[in-house]
Enzyme design. Structure first.
Site, PDB file in Angstrom:
ATOM      1  N   LYS A 193       0.885  -1.181   0.000  1.00 58.61           N
ATOM      2  CA  LYS A 193       0.000   0.000   0.000  1.00 58.61           C
ATOM      3  C   LYS A 193       0.915   1.221   0.000  1.00 58.61           C
ATOM      4  O   LYS A 193       1.431   1.616   1.037  1.00 58.61           O
ATOM      5  CB  LYS A 193      -0.877  -0.030   1.260  1.00 58.61           C
ATOM      6  CG  LYS A 193      -2.250   0.618   1.100  1.00 58.61           C
ATOM      7  CD  LYS A 193      -2.219   2.091   0.757  1.00 58.61           C
ATOM      8  CE  LYS A 193      -1.947   2.950   1.964  1.00 58.61           C
ATOM      9  NZ  LYS A 193      -1.691   4.364   1.600  1.00 58.61           N
ATOM     10  N   GLU A 269      10.006   1.677  10.542  1.00 60.80           N
ATOM     11  CA  GLU A 269      10.996   2.749  10.326  1.00 60.80           C
ATOM     12  C   GLU A 269      10.216   4.043  10.448  1.00 60.80           C
ATOM     13  O   GLU A 269       9.398   4.359   9.583  1.00 60.80           O
ATOM     14  CB  GLU A 269      11.604   2.646   8.921  1.00 60.80           C
ATOM     15  CG  GLU A 269      12.264   1.319   8.584  1.00 60.80           C
ATOM     16  CD  GLU A 269      13.526   1.058   9.386  1.00 60.80           C
ATOM     17  OE1 GLU A 269      14.003   1.982  10.074  1.00 60.80           O
ATOM     18  OE2 GLU A 269      14.021  -0.070   9.338  1.00 60.80           O
ATOM     19  N   CYS A 303      13.770  11.353   6.581  1.00 62.83           N
ATOM     20  CA  CYS A 303      13.801  10.920   7.989  1.00 62.83           C
ATOM     21  C   CYS A 303      15.213  11.042   8.552  1.00 62.83           C
ATOM     22  O   CYS A 303      15.397  11.287   9.736  1.00 62.83           O
ATOM     23  CB  CYS A 303      13.313   9.488   8.089  1.00 62.83           C
ATOM     24  SG  CYS A 303      14.220   8.376   7.012  1.00 62.83           S
ATOM     25  N   GLU A 401       9.146  16.723  14.682  1.00 66.90           N
ATOM     26  CA  GLU A 401       9.648  16.517  13.319  1.00 66.90           C
ATOM     27  C   GLU A 401       8.913  17.468  12.367  1.00 66.90           C
ATOM     28  O   GLU A 401       7.709  17.341  12.173  1.00 66.90           O
ATOM     29  CB  GLU A 401       9.415  15.059  12.891  1.00 66.90           C
ATOM     30  CG  GLU A 401      10.078  14.716  11.587  1.00 66.90           C
ATOM     31  CD  GLU A 401       9.769  13.306  11.112  1.00 66.90           C
ATOM     32  OE1 GLU A 401       8.635  12.837  11.291  1.00 66.90           O
ATOM     33  OE2 GLU A 401      10.686  12.675  10.539  1.00 66.90           O
TER      34      GLU A 401
HETATM   35  P1  NAD Z   1       2.390   8.472   7.302  1.00 62.43           P
HETATM   36  O1  NAD Z   1       2.604   7.686   8.537  1.00 62.43           O
HETATM   37  O2  NAD Z   1       1.367   9.544   7.311  1.00 62.43           O
HETATM   38  O3  NAD Z   1       1.969   7.524   6.097  1.00 62.43           O
HETATM   39  C1  NAD Z   1       2.774   6.447   5.696  1.00 62.43           C
HETATM   40  C2  NAD Z   1       1.911   5.364   5.099  1.00 62.43           C
HETATM   41  O4  NAD Z   1       1.057   4.840   6.113  1.00 62.43           O
HETATM   42  C3  NAD Z   1       0.992   5.833   3.977  1.00 62.43           C
HETATM   43  O5  NAD Z   1       0.969   4.833   2.996  1.00 62.43           O
HETATM   44  C4  NAD Z   1      -0.344   5.966   4.667  1.00 62.43           C
HETATM   45  O6  NAD Z   1      -1.460   5.821   3.819  1.00 62.43           O
HETATM   46  C5  NAD Z   1      -0.271   4.811   5.652  1.00 62.43           C
HETATM   47  N1  NAD Z   1      -1.150   4.936   6.830  1.00 62.43           N
HETATM   48  C6  NAD Z   1      -1.508   6.065   7.479  1.00 62.43           C
HETATM   49  N2  NAD Z   1      -2.290   5.742   8.552  1.00 62.43           N
HETATM   50  C7  NAD Z   1      -2.404   4.398   8.559  1.00 62.43           C
HETATM   51  C8  NAD Z   1      -3.063   3.475   9.415  1.00 62.43           C
HETATM   52  N3  NAD Z   1      -3.754   3.863  10.488  1.00 62.43           N
HETATM   53  N4  NAD Z   1      -2.962   2.156   9.148  1.00 62.43           N
HETATM   54  C9  NAD Z   1      -2.237   1.733   8.077  1.00 62.43           C
HETATM   55  N5  NAD Z   1      -1.605   2.553   7.224  1.00 62.43           N
HETATM   56  C10 NAD Z   1      -1.673   3.875   7.476  1.00 62.43           C
HETATM   57  O7  NAD Z   1       3.813   9.021   6.881  1.00 62.43           O
HETATM   58  P2  NAD Z   1       4.177   9.973   5.660  1.00 62.43           P
HETATM   59  O8  NAD Z   1       3.654  11.340   5.976  1.00 62.43           O
HETATM   60  O9  NAD Z   1       3.776   9.316   4.383  1.00 62.43           O
HETATM   61  O10 NAD Z   1       5.759   9.972   5.685  1.00 62.43           O
HETATM   62  C11 NAD Z   1       6.538  10.843   6.432  1.00 62.43           C
HETATM   63  C12 NAD Z   1       7.010  10.163   7.698  1.00 62.43           C
HETATM   64  O11 NAD Z   1       7.741   8.999   7.375  1.00 62.43           O
HETATM   65  C13 NAD Z   1       7.959  11.019   8.507  1.00 62.43           C
HETATM   66  O12 NAD Z   1       7.653  10.907   9.862  1.00 62.43           O
HETATM   67  C14 NAD Z   1       9.324  10.391   8.228  1.00 62.43           C
HETATM   68  O13 NAD Z   1      10.301  10.601   9.212  1.00 62.43           O
HETATM   69  C15 NAD Z   1       8.950   8.966   8.121  1.00 62.43           C
HETATM   70  N6  NAD Z   1       9.992   8.230   7.397  1.00 62.43           N
HETATM   71  C16 NAD Z   1      10.801   7.384   8.095  1.00 62.43           C
HETATM   72  C17 NAD Z   1      11.826   6.709   7.446  1.00 62.43           C
HETATM   73  C18 NAD Z   1      12.741   5.775   8.185  1.00 62.43           C
HETATM   74  O14 NAD Z   1      13.436   5.011   7.518  1.00 62.43           O
HETATM   75  N7  NAD Z   1      12.791   5.803   9.497  1.00 62.43           N
HETATM   76  C19 NAD Z   1      11.999   6.893   6.073  1.00 62.43           C
HETATM   77  C20 NAD Z   1      11.150   7.775   5.400  1.00 62.43           C
HETATM   78  C21 NAD Z   1      10.141   8.433   6.071  1.00 62.43           C
END
Ligand code: NAD
Length: 499
Positions: A193, A269, A303, A401
């Protein structure tokens, strides 16, 4: 791979409206959502819709999970040798390279990031993920213990089954393939997804996997949203045995709760707020330009960004002055142009969030440069990169963040203070240390609570090493054998024999 701009049977095709059609990919075929619902995906640099995306929900997740389970149980993939799987996985990497330009443009259209970053960073690295794991998996040794002369205990590794992958928008194909490649090499089937903001490249990958020879049903993509929608349905689906998630910390917590009902394995992550520490004995000719890249690459939406810069007092003024000069020179603009260094933020909504932190920064500290909405570049989400000084470590600007182009610079006096400042954060993903004193480097590296420390560099990666965060930055590790362990189940087979 077929062109997204011509009529094809691939499911990624233009309509009269000129929007690219981005469907789901289930059982080896592009299909619309079961409800036929769609949503538009917006180009962050123009503010205009560029694609119509299948709005998958629980029913589509169920279809994809069934297809993946069928492929896992009846297909050859799970039973192939590493060498047989490696041929297909490497071929996926080859085809990504063959289609690098097209994929890079798709990624830039979805994310607003500069085309040079998509081409030389995201897409190249996506291919490398497949090439790396196609080779590395064959080194994944199984264990044998011998309790006595006539006993052997062998721990073998088997596929998990159907693996759920949920990915964010900031490095879409790069982070998805970081999970897909090891999951495939271990013989699993996948339901991915992708983030709702960036569905394009993961969907294009469907036809690439087919062309590479991956059996139908092994790779499935359901587009849609997260909470209460497709993402959550994936985390609750009984056939899905594991969830590998990259995204926000709060989402990770929600997923952990949802996955508990069916006791799935999870790997997270999550967010970060990386400390970048420059000591007075550092090579500033390297440290300063790298600090700029670490804070502003991908519009600061990484991130692993060095999003808090700590500088030893004797060099503080000099570093601030040079940083500001370099940041002012960053070329912000149309991400499809080859000389653009910073593109658009992912969405108007996200830009509003980043701007709310700029208000905090201006109220509590001093704006050294940037922080402007660049409306002259059009309706896209363009911000000029901002540098702040005078902020306290407890400010929300430093504790939360921001995930955007806004960097605070803070002075420190002692090594102990630098460690304490770096650790004064709920996150613990990564940090950089700049110094020429090896003993200090060792002490500070050990003192910082983070999953990854860079010394006199930033963003350097060897894919064999563990990748992941401490504290609120994650759970578990990916990379090398850590990924292969997560995407497999250990089974002990104990033998007793005569002889
Ligand atoms: P997000 O958590 O909003 O969304 C990520 C994914 O999760 C999307 O596909 C979204 O549709 C899905 N999602 C959201 N709520 C959900 C739920 N309740 N159940 C299942 N799936 C759900 O994150 P984002 O805004 O897309 O990305 C940015 C974040 O990602 C930042 O916090 C960043 O630090 C983090 N990030 C971490 C790493 C790492 O390796 N640690 C790498 C890249 C990004």
């Amino acid at each position: 791979m077929t062109s997204p701009n011509t009529q094809t049977s691939s499911g990624v095709k233009s309509k009269k409206s000129n929007l690219v059609e981005i469907q789901n990919y289930i059982g080896g075929r592009y299909v619309p959502a079961a409800s036929a619902a769609t949503f538009e995906t917006i180009n962050p640099a123009t503010g205009e819709a560029h694609g119509r995306v299948a709005h998958g929900t629980a029913g589509d997740i169920d279809q994809a999970a069934q297809a993946a389970q069928k492929a896992y149980e009846s297909g050859p993939w799970a039973r192939m040798s590493y060498a047989e799987r490696a041929k297909v996985v490497a071929a996926i990497g080859d085809l990504i390279l063959k289609n690098r330009e097209k994929l890079a443009l798709a990624e830039t259209t979805d994310t607003g990031k500069p085309i040079s970053e998509s081409f030389d960073g995201d897409i190249l690295r996506s291919a490398q993920n497949f090439h790396f794991f196609s080779q590395f998996a064959s080194t994944f040794a199984e264990e044998t213990y011998s309790a006595s002369e006539n006993e052997r205990h062998i721990a073998v590794r088997e596929p998990v089954g159907v693996c759920g992958l949920i990915t964010p928008w900031n490095l879409p194909l790069y982070l998805a393939t970081w999970k897909i490649a090891p999951a495939l090499m271990m013989g699993n089937s996948i339901v991915l997804k992708p983030a709702e903001w960036t569905p394009y490249t993961a969907t294009l990958l469907g036809e690439i996997t087919k062309e590479a020879g991956l059996p139908d049903g092994v790779y499935n993509v359901v587009n849609g949203f997260g909470a209460n929608e497709a993402g959550e349905a994936l985390t609750r689906h009984p056939l899905v045995r594991s969830i590998s998630f990259t995204g926000e910390t709060s989402t990770g917590k929600a997923i952990m709760g949802a996955a508990a009902g069916t006791l799935k394995k999870v790997s997270f992550e999550l967010g970060g707020k990386g400390a970048n520490i420059i000591f007075a004995d550092a090579d500033l000719s390297e440290a300063i330009p790298t600090a700029v890249r670490a804070a502003f690459r991908n519009q600061g939406q990484i991130c692993l960004a060095g999003s808090r810069l700590f500088v030893e007092r004797p060099i503080y003024d000099q570093v601030v002055e040079k940083m500001v000069a370099l940041v002012k020179a960053i070329k912000v603009g149309d991400p499809t142009k080859s000389d653009t260094q910073m593109g658009a933020l992912i969405s108007a909504e996200h830009m509003e969030k980043v701007m709310s932190y700029l208000v905090i920064g201006k109220a509590e500290g001093r704006l050294e440069c940037g922080g402007e909405r660049l409306s002259d570049l059009g309706p896209g989400n363009f911000l000029s990169p901002a540098v702040f000084t005078g902020l306290g470590i407890k400010s929300r600007f430093l504790q939360e963040e921001i995930f955007g182009p806004a960097l605070p610079i803070i002075p420190f006096d002692t090594e102990e203070e630098a460690i304490a400042l770096a650790n004064d954060s709920p996150y613990g993903l990564s940090a950089s240390i700049w110094s020429s004193d090896i003993n200090r480097i060792h002490r500070v590296s050990r003192g910082i609570k983070a999953g990854m420390i860079w010394v006199n560099t930033w963003f350097a990666r060897d894919l064999r090493t563990p990748f992941g965060g401490q504290k609120s930055s994650g759970l578990g590790r990916e990379g090398g054998r850590y990924s292969l362990e997560f995407f497999s189940e250990a089974k002990t087979i104990s033998y007793k024999y005569k002889g």
